[in-house]
Design a protein around this motif. Sequence first.
Motif, PDB file in Angstrom:
ATOM      1  N   PHE A   1       3.213  48.055  -2.388  1.00  0.00           N
ATOM      2  CA  PHE A   1       1.855  47.963  -2.914  1.00  0.00           C
ATOM      3  C   PHE A   1       0.848  48.118  -1.796  1.00  0.00           C
ATOM      4  O   PHE A   1       1.178  47.905  -0.627  1.00  0.00           O
TER       5      PHE A   1
ATOM      6  N   GLN B   1       7.114  44.556   1.051  1.00  0.00           N
ATOM      7  CA  GLN B   1       6.431  43.624   0.159  1.00  0.00           C
ATOM      8  C   GLN B   1       5.846  42.531   1.046  1.00  0.00           C
ATOM      9  O   GLN B   1       6.595  41.820   1.729  1.00  0.00           O
TER      10      GLN B   1
ATOM     11  N   LEU C   1       8.379  49.362  -8.842  1.00  0.00           N
ATOM     12  CA  LEU C   1       7.321  50.311  -8.446  1.00  0.00           C
ATOM     13  C   LEU C   1       7.520  51.640  -9.165  1.00  0.00           C
ATOM     14  O   LEU C   1       6.576  52.264  -9.645  1.00  0.00           O
TER      15      LEU C   1
END
Length: 587
Positions: free
Chosen positions: A373, A547, A570
């Motif tokens: 992310f 992460q 994801l």
Amino acid sequence: MKPQKGLFIVLILALFAWPLEQSFFPYFIKLIIDALTGLDSLKTPLNEIPIFKDLGGILLLGVAFFITTEIIYRSSDFLRAYLLPPFMARIRTYLINYVGQQSFTYFSNNFPGAIANKINDLPRAAHELFEKIFTSFIPGILNGLIAIALLLTLSPLLSVIMLIWVISHLWISWVASKKASLYAKDQSEALSTLSGKIVDVLNNIFTVRLFNGFQHEKKYLWKYQTDAVQKHTKTLIFSAQLKTVLGVLSLLEYGFMISVSLYGWKMGWLSLGDVAFILTILQNIMQSTWWVSYEFPHLFEQVGISLQAYDLLTQKITIEDKKHAPPLVITGGEIVFDNVTFHHTSNSSELPVLFNNLSIILKGGEKVGVVGFSGSGKTTFVNLILRQFDPQQGRILIDGQDIKTISLESLWNSISVIPQDTNLFHRTLYENIHYGNLKAHRDQVIIAAEKAYVSELVSRLPQGYETIVGDRGGNLSGGERQRIAIARSILKDAPLLILDEATSALDSETERKIQDSLLTAMKGRTSLVIAHRLSTLYHMDRILVFQQGRIVESGTHQELLLRNGHYKYLFSLQNNGFLQEIQGVEL
Ligand SMILES: Nc1ncnc2c1ncn2[C@@H]1O[C@H](COP(=O)(O)OP(=O)(O)O)[C@@H](O)[C@H]1O
Ligand SMILES: [Mg+2]
């Protein structure tokens, strides 16, 4: 004598030239008046006037003296014209060199505009200070001292009174100027806040217009205007009060000096020439004292500006080469993170730890993908390899060499990076690509441009490669800028390759076209590919899943899908979006 020394002597002489001229002029007036006193101008034959009989030599000397001082004074003007601009350029160059070595953190904590202002401020303030000291202070003070010394020969009493007045005038002005400089600082801060607000409104003028916010903005700015007005008035009033006090003191001084000298003439201690001398020199000392005291506030201001600029510009360079650091030698292209712990710092406060004891090996020639992310630490990972930051603990090694021990230049030479945000120089498109390798020939630049499909863009522009790209590349779209960055990196052709979401701004079709060039570029070199669209990752030997600063999974695309973990998550998110088109092709 070295020319430098000669120049220096002229400058020093010039310091004395003006005060000598100013103080001796009244003395010549005295000599002339005394010589003429008591003579009947109509009846005395010319050759009997003592001024021509006895004083001829002195007068000639006087003329020679004035001409010499004038010549010295003017030559110092020319000298300054030749010396000061290169001196300022030297300070600027020094500052640019110094600031250029600052770390990434420095530039993210300080606005480029503010740094540029200070780079300009410091030489300008140095110039001002030089001018003030050499053309006002020292000559003004010397003038006062010489004049008072001359006065001493006529009347010690008057000379002492004059000295007392000069010292009190300067002392009051000095103390008051210190205070005034605080007011002036408040005022200039209010003005710079106001101008910042005006710039903000202008930057958002589109929004202001669309939302009919002009009246609102006027009211909003008025608050800052009022503040600036109040502070400005306060500064001016303080200065008016100060001048009133100094003015009264000067009047008293005038009155006293005139009365005493007239009384002296009446009582016979002073000749007419003496009185003329005292009155002229009084005027002269008054003027130069006022003149020096007027400069005090400017002096404080310039010193303040210099100190501020000096502070920002001399901040310690945190990331620099060790002395005699050897160059990086690339043998296989292996990158190792060895127990790396890192957190960002922002305005000297520590942010939470991002990487905690991170260890990972990227083998030579391996193509490694990175996903995660936004905010998971991908770009920071790259920046650590580029030594934009140093880890707080642990080491990063390239082919066994700790990157802290090798020269930064060799490190950056060995890595081609396509960064996440591409800023371009406000220069031509060609120059922006050529930057990848300034030694490259035009043909090479154009081949690189073709590989990144910049040539397609070039063919649409009337001026082709010679098109200026606009401030920070503002005349181009995000995707176009990115293609230029890709071309630039292809041209650089360094042994290690890092792509940080290099194709994120491209449409799928252009991306697919460029993909081939990028895959060719990756062949045989260690490549780190941070992917925005997972489609880029099919060709990777290994994928690292980030992460919150940890590598939570690693493996090939297929392996990771089977694992059913964060990557799968994801992937499923993207499945609805970007990846669909690829799926048909690749899976
Ligand atoms: N120069 C910086 N100063 C302070 N914090 C930063 C800086 N750069 C990144 N960060 C923070 O570090 C974290 C990781 O950022 P980044 O490495 O850019 O993530 P990614 O590239 O994965 O989106 C984020 O929380 C971000 O806000
Ligand atoms: Mg990033």
